[in-house]
Design a protein around this motif. Structure first.
Motif, short mmCIF file in Angstrom:
data_model
loop_
_atom_site.label_atom_id
_atom_site.label_comp_id
_atom_site.label_asym_id
_atom_site.label_seq_id
_atom_site.Cartn_x
_atom_site.Cartn_y
_atom_site.Cartn_z
N GLY A 2 -28.98 -6.93 26.48
CA GLY A 2 -29.31 -7.74 25.31
C GLY A 2 -28.05 -8.27 24.63
O GLY A 2 -26.96 -8.30 25.22
N GLN A 3 -28.24 -8.68 23.41
CA GLN A 3 -27.12 -9.18 22.63
C GLN A 3 -26.16 -8.03 22.31
O GLN A 3 -26.59 -6.88 22.13
CB GLN A 3 -27.63 -9.78 21.32
CG GLN A 3 -28.41 -11.05 21.50
CD GLN A 3 -27.50 -12.24 21.81
OE1 GLN A 3 -26.29 -12.12 21.76
NE2 GLN A 3 -28.09 -13.36 22.14
N PRO A 4 -24.85 -8.30 22.23
CA PRO A 4 -23.93 -7.24 21.82
C PRO A 4 -24.18 -6.83 20.37
O PRO A 4 -24.52 -7.67 19.53
CB PRO A 4 -22.55 -7.88 21.99
CG PRO A 4 -22.80 -9.34 22.03
CD PRO A 4 -24.19 -9.55 22.55
N THR A 5 -24.06 -5.55 20.12
CA THR A 5 -24.33 -5.01 18.79
C THR A 5 -23.02 -4.82 18.04
O THR A 5 -22.08 -4.23 18.56
CB THR A 5 -25.05 -3.65 18.89
OG1 THR A 5 -26.20 -3.82 19.71
CG2 THR A 5 -25.47 -3.17 17.54
N ARG A 6 -22.98 -5.31 16.81
CA ARG A 6 -21.79 -5.16 15.98
C ARG A 6 -21.87 -3.82 15.26
O ARG A 6 -22.83 -3.55 14.54
CB ARG A 6 -21.73 -6.31 14.98
CG ARG A 6 -20.43 -6.41 14.24
CD ARG A 6 -20.42 -7.65 13.40
NE ARG A 6 -21.60 -7.76 12.58
CZ ARG A 6 -21.61 -8.16 11.32
NH1 ARG A 6 -20.51 -8.53 10.74
NH2 ARG A 6 -22.73 -8.22 10.65
#
Length: 107
Positions: A2-6
């Protein structure tokens, strides 16, 4: 994948704690993103803060360096917090962004 998590929250270095005539460089004032009240700062107390900057010479193959600190307590009633860094932040950092890490967790 998925999208990278900050894993950090954004903040801004406003300046140093000061009185009418004196400035205390050992205590930095930070404005945290989406924090507007003193009660909302309780979650961030004790969290680690990183100020990232670029240096002209490379160390270990990178021009990016970091000064680490920790949020100590609120400052006033509008969501500003005080932080102490291992090395005092340089004056050129005023207005620059900092990363507020979401650890250590106190939940």
């Amino acid at each position: 994948m998925g999208q990278p998590t900050r894993l950090y929250s954004k903040g801004r270095f406003l300046g140093f704690q000061r009185g009418k005539r004196t400035q205390h460089e050992s205590t930095a004032l930070l404005q945290l993103e989406n924090v507007n009240a003193k009660e909302e700062t309780d979650f961030y107390t004790g969290k680690r803060v990183a100020y990232l900057y670029r240096a002209p010479t490379a160390k270990n193959g990178s021009h990016v360096r970091c000064i680490w600190g920790r949020i100590t307590r609120p400052h006033g009633n509008s969501g500003i917090v005080r932080a102490k860094f291992r090395h005092n932040l340089p004056p050129r950092a005023m207005g620059a962004s900092v990363r507020v890490m979401l650890y250590p967790s106190n939940i």
